[in-house]
Design an enzyme around this catalytic site. Structure first.
Site, PDB file in Angstrom:
ATOM      1  CB  SER A  36      75.896 -16.779  -4.995  1.00  0.00           C
ATOM      2  OG  SER A  36      75.201 -18.241  -5.415  1.00  0.00           O
ATOM      3  CE  LYS A  90      67.255 -24.214  -4.669  1.00  0.00           C
ATOM      4  NZ  LYS A  90      67.825 -25.425  -5.438  1.00  0.00           N
ATOM      5  CG  ASP A 126      67.546 -23.903  -8.659  1.00  0.00           C
ATOM      6  OD1 ASP A 126      69.086 -23.485  -9.436  1.00  0.00           O
ATOM      7  OD2 ASP A 126      67.556 -24.754  -8.179  1.00  0.00           O
ATOM      8  CB  ALA A 151      62.311 -37.751  -8.057  1.00  0.00           C
ATOM      9  N   GLY A 152      64.800 -35.295  -6.569  1.00  0.00           N
ATOM     10  CA  GLY A 152      64.557 -33.953  -5.467  1.00  0.00           C
ATOM     11  C   GLY A 152      64.522 -32.472  -6.346  1.00  0.00           C
ATOM     12  CB  ALA A 154      68.960 -30.944  -8.393  1.00  0.00           C
ATOM     13  CB  VAL A 335      72.717 -31.177 -11.634  1.00  0.00           C
ATOM     14  CG1 VAL A 335      72.087 -30.589 -10.065  1.00  0.00           C
ATOM     15  CG2 VAL A 335      71.906 -31.786 -12.471  1.00  0.00           C
ATOM     16  CE1 TYR A 337      76.002 -25.778  -7.260  1.00  0.00           C
ATOM     17  CE2 TYR A 337      77.883 -24.697  -7.018  1.00  0.00           C
ATOM     18  CZ  TYR A 337      76.535 -24.706  -6.157  1.00  0.00           C
ATOM     19  OH  TYR A 337      76.051 -24.166  -5.951  1.00  0.00           O
ATOM     20  N   GLY A 358      78.325 -29.244 -13.275  1.00  0.00           N
ATOM     21  CA  GLY A 358      77.203 -28.484 -12.747  1.00  0.00           C
ATOM     22  C   GLY A 358      77.889 -26.896 -13.526  1.00  0.00           C
TER      23      GLY A 358
HETATM   24  P1  NAD Z   1      67.239 -33.698  -2.698  1.00  0.00           P
HETATM   25  O1  NAD Z   1      68.400 -33.701  -0.926  1.00  0.00           O
HETATM   26  O2  NAD Z   1      66.264 -32.539  -2.864  1.00  0.00           O
HETATM   27  O3  NAD Z   1      67.535 -34.434  -3.890  1.00  0.00           O
HETATM   28  C1  NAD Z   1      68.183 -35.811  -3.853  1.00  0.00           C
HETATM   29  C2  NAD Z   1      66.983 -36.774  -4.305  1.00  0.00           C
HETATM   30  O4  NAD Z   1      68.204 -38.049  -4.632  1.00  0.00           O
HETATM   31  C3  NAD Z   1      66.372 -37.313  -3.135  1.00  0.00           C
HETATM   32  O5  NAD Z   1      64.963 -37.940  -3.729  1.00  0.00           O
HETATM   33  C4  NAD Z   1      67.540 -38.327  -3.087  1.00  0.00           C
HETATM   34  O6  NAD Z   1      66.401 -39.855  -2.556  1.00  0.00           O
HETATM   35  C5  NAD Z   1      68.131 -38.963  -4.113  1.00  0.00           C
HETATM   36  N1  NAD Z   1      69.367 -40.046  -4.441  1.00  0.00           N
HETATM   37  C6  NAD Z   1      70.123 -39.551  -3.098  1.00  0.00           C
HETATM   38  N2  NAD Z   1      71.224 -40.505  -3.483  1.00  0.00           N
HETATM   39  C7  NAD Z   1      71.046 -41.833  -4.782  1.00  0.00           C
HETATM   40  C8  NAD Z   1      71.130 -42.047  -5.352  1.00  0.00           C
HETATM   41  N3  NAD Z   1      72.278 -42.721  -4.859  1.00  0.00           N
HETATM   42  N4  NAD Z   1      70.141 -42.959  -6.039  1.00  0.00           N
HETATM   43  C9  NAD Z   1      69.034 -42.946  -6.097  1.00  0.00           C
HETATM   44  N5  NAD Z   1      68.243 -41.839  -5.857  1.00  0.00           N
HETATM   45  C10 NAD Z   1      69.584 -40.569  -4.814  1.00  0.00           C
HETATM   46  O7  NAD Z   1      68.393 -32.644  -3.502  1.00  0.00           O
HETATM   47  P2  NAD Z   1      68.203 -31.587  -3.871  1.00  0.00           P
HETATM   48  O8  NAD Z   1      68.457 -29.725  -4.092  1.00  0.00           O
HETATM   49  O9  NAD Z   1      67.857 -31.922  -5.355  1.00  0.00           O
HETATM   50  O10 NAD Z   1      70.324 -31.637  -4.551  1.00  0.00           O
HETATM   51  C11 NAD Z   1      70.847 -32.785  -5.747  1.00  0.00           C
HETATM   52  C12 NAD Z   1      72.121 -31.993  -5.843  1.00  0.00           C
HETATM   53  O11 NAD Z   1      72.016 -31.296  -7.063  1.00  0.00           O
HETATM   54  C13 NAD Z   1      73.481 -31.629  -4.647  1.00  0.00           C
HETATM   55  O12 NAD Z   1      74.743 -32.380  -5.163  1.00  0.00           O
HETATM   56  C14 NAD Z   1      73.126 -29.590  -5.341  1.00  0.00           C
HETATM   57  O13 NAD Z   1      73.988 -29.034  -4.358  1.00  0.00           O
HETATM   58  C15 NAD Z   1      72.781 -29.977  -6.461  1.00  0.00           C
HETATM   59  N6  NAD Z   1      72.306 -28.551  -7.438  1.00  0.00           N
HETATM   60  C16 NAD Z   1      73.068 -28.044  -8.234  1.00  0.00           C
HETATM   61  C17 NAD Z   1      72.774 -26.373  -8.966  1.00  0.00           C
HETATM   62  C18 NAD Z   1      72.963 -26.503  -9.646  1.00  0.00           C
HETATM   63  O14 NAD Z   1      73.160 -24.929  -9.907  1.00  0.00           O
HETATM   64  N7  NAD Z   1      74.437 -27.202 -10.728  1.00  0.00           N
HETATM   65  C19 NAD Z   1      71.429 -26.113  -8.346  1.00  0.00           C
HETATM   66  C20 NAD Z   1      70.680 -27.468  -7.810  1.00  0.00           C
HETATM   67  C21 NAD Z   1      71.524 -27.988  -6.731  1.00  0.00           C
END
Ligand code: NAD
Length: 405
Positions: A36, A90, A126, A151-152, A154, A335, A337, A358
């Site tokens: 960023s 967040k 996002d 379902a987190g 992202a 997603v 990256y 991503g």
């Molecule tokens: P988070 O921890 O809030 O959520 C991740 C979710 O994935 C959790 O609910 C977890 O239970 C689930 N999970 C983990 N492994 C799993 C699997 N093998 N099968 C099914 N579910 C699974 O994380 P987040 O903030 O949502 O981030 C997730 C990813 O997205 C990270 O790698 C982050 O870097 C990326 N991200 C990218 C961008 C972008 O601009 N490209 C923006 C935000 C986040």
């Protein structure tokens, strides 16, 4: 470091800036490698805007996520224009804000805070970053039925982006089935009951891990190891082989989209998903091939898959779904990256699926935050080219001069 010295760090940063500088930055944990700062500062320079983008890394500062409130207040008082907020703040940040944009309120997550007349206003770029990335990177993607894995934070943003973009139905899967159900219920409330549902869980996909013979064992936190990406004779060569052309963030024109489909890996040509699954079943045992029946069934019926779990990052290598569920007429949006080329991206390209990495979401969420901070419209195509240089997916020599400084 204590909270007060972390606050001092913010004040010192502001004190060093020349008058008139747009002060911005990022608060989060483990943000050392964040792109960023160069993305925002370079784009500002190109537009003639004096802007500084600082990192406030909670890990380096030695303060917990709850410090985001006092840090935000310090930034506001020191004259910052705004701050980006990332993991793990967040949601924690919500209680420290005076106002939320409608989308941030719906998502209950904020990644951009803008200070206006002493008030802290929360936004979420996002979801809009993902939606713009999908629209420009996979412009012809059918959206009737989409599977969302994760379902987190992202995942919630992506789902909001998909349904806002007109997706017919999103089926949400997560290792944490309660989390998937909660997100699906929130989406159904906002967008209509027929438009989102939770999958019945990953079922055997999770249970079967590590128990189907030596080849099947990947007892790492639930991922399918990259060695598992093969789905039939010869597919290993496809995995390691050619990637689709023109994909992802390196595209020079964000409105043009992903250039083409990846090549079909040897062994996949002319094979339907049932064949591939049968091949996987033959090698790994039927418990594995039908892994997560509901996921398998949902993916068979889906136009596209969006992956929003951390699987594929350096700390969580491997595939998030069995490679046998990927097929040439599916589109796959990643997603993750860091790295841009995850095992999923490689496996999807290998079967000939259209792939969005991503990078576009990362760049477009930054572009939207930039607009909120500065009031100036960034050149998103230029930011994409810059991102491609920063991530090593395009060479400096081939870039126009405006992204070289
Ligand atoms: P988070 O921890 O809030 O959520 C991740 C979710 O994935 C959790 O609910 C977890 O239970 C689930 N999970 C983990 N492994 C799993 C699997 N093998 N099968 C099914 N579910 C699974 O994380 P987040 O903030 O949502 O981030 C997730 C990813 O997205 C990270 O790698 C982050 O870097 C990326 N991200 C990218 C961008 C972008 O601009 N490209 C923006 C935000 C986040």
């Amino acid at each position: 470091m204590t909270l007060s010295s972390a606050i001092d760090a913010i004040r010192a940063h502001a004190a060093r800036a020349t008058p008139g500088t747009v002060l911005t930055g990022l608060i989060g944990a483990g943000i050392g490698p964040s792109l960023s700062p160069p993305l925002h500062e370079t784009e500002a320079r190109r537009l003639g805007v004096e802007l500084v983008y600082a990192r406030f890394d909670l890990d380096e500062l030695g303060v917990p996520a709850t410090a985001v409130g006092p840090l935000l207040a310090a930034g506001r008082d020191a004259g910052f224009r705004g701050l980006n907020i990332t993991h793990p703040c967040k949601q924690v940040v919500l209680e420290h804000l005076d106002e939320l944009s409608p989308d941030a309120a719906a998502l209950a997550a904020v990644n951009t805070v803008v200070f206006e007349n002493g008030r802290a206003i929360g936004h979420n770029t996002d979801w809009s970053g993902f939606a713009r990335g999908l629209r420009t990177g996979l412009p012809e993607a059918e959206l009737e039925s989409v599977v969302l894995l994760g379902a987190g934070g992202a995942g919630a943003a992506v789902a909001h982006g998909l349904l806002t973009a007109g997706a017919g139905h999103v089926r949400v899967f997560d290792l944490d089935t309660g989390r998937a159900a909660e997100l699906a219920a929130a989406l159904a409330d906002r967008f209509g009951s027929g438009r989102a549902a939770a999958g019945a869980g990953l079922g055997a996909a999770v249970e079967g891990r590590g128990s189907a013979g030596s080849d099947a064992g990947t007892p790492v936190g639930g991922q399918f190891g990259s060695g598992r990406a093969s789905a039939g004779p010869g597919s290993e060569a496809g995995m390691g082989g050619r990637a689709g052309e023109g994909c992802g963030a390196a595209g020079s024109d964000p409105e043009k989209g992903v250039g083409g489909r990846g090549s079909v890996g040897p062994g996949f040509e002319g094979r339907g998903s049932a064949d591939i699954e049968a091949a996987v079943g033959g090698r790994l045992g039927t418990g594995r091939a039908s892994a997560g029946t509901d996921l398998a069934a949902a993916m068979r019926a889906a136009d596209g898959l969006v992956h929003a779990t951390p699987t594929g990052m350096a700390a969580h290598p491997g595939l998030p779904v069995p490679a046998g569920l990927l097929r040439p007429d599916l589109w796959v949006a990643e997603v993750v990256y860091r790295p841009l080329e995850t095992d999923l991206v490689r496996a999807a390209r290998a079967v000939g699926a259209r792939v969005l990495d991503g990078g576009r979401m990362a760049v477009f969420q930054a572009a939207e935050a930039f607009r909120l901070f500065t009031g100036s419209e960034p050149d998103a195509a230029r930011m994409l080219r810059h991102f491609a240089v920063l991530t090593g997916t395009a060479s400096l020599e081939r870039q126009p001069a405006d992204v070289l400084d």
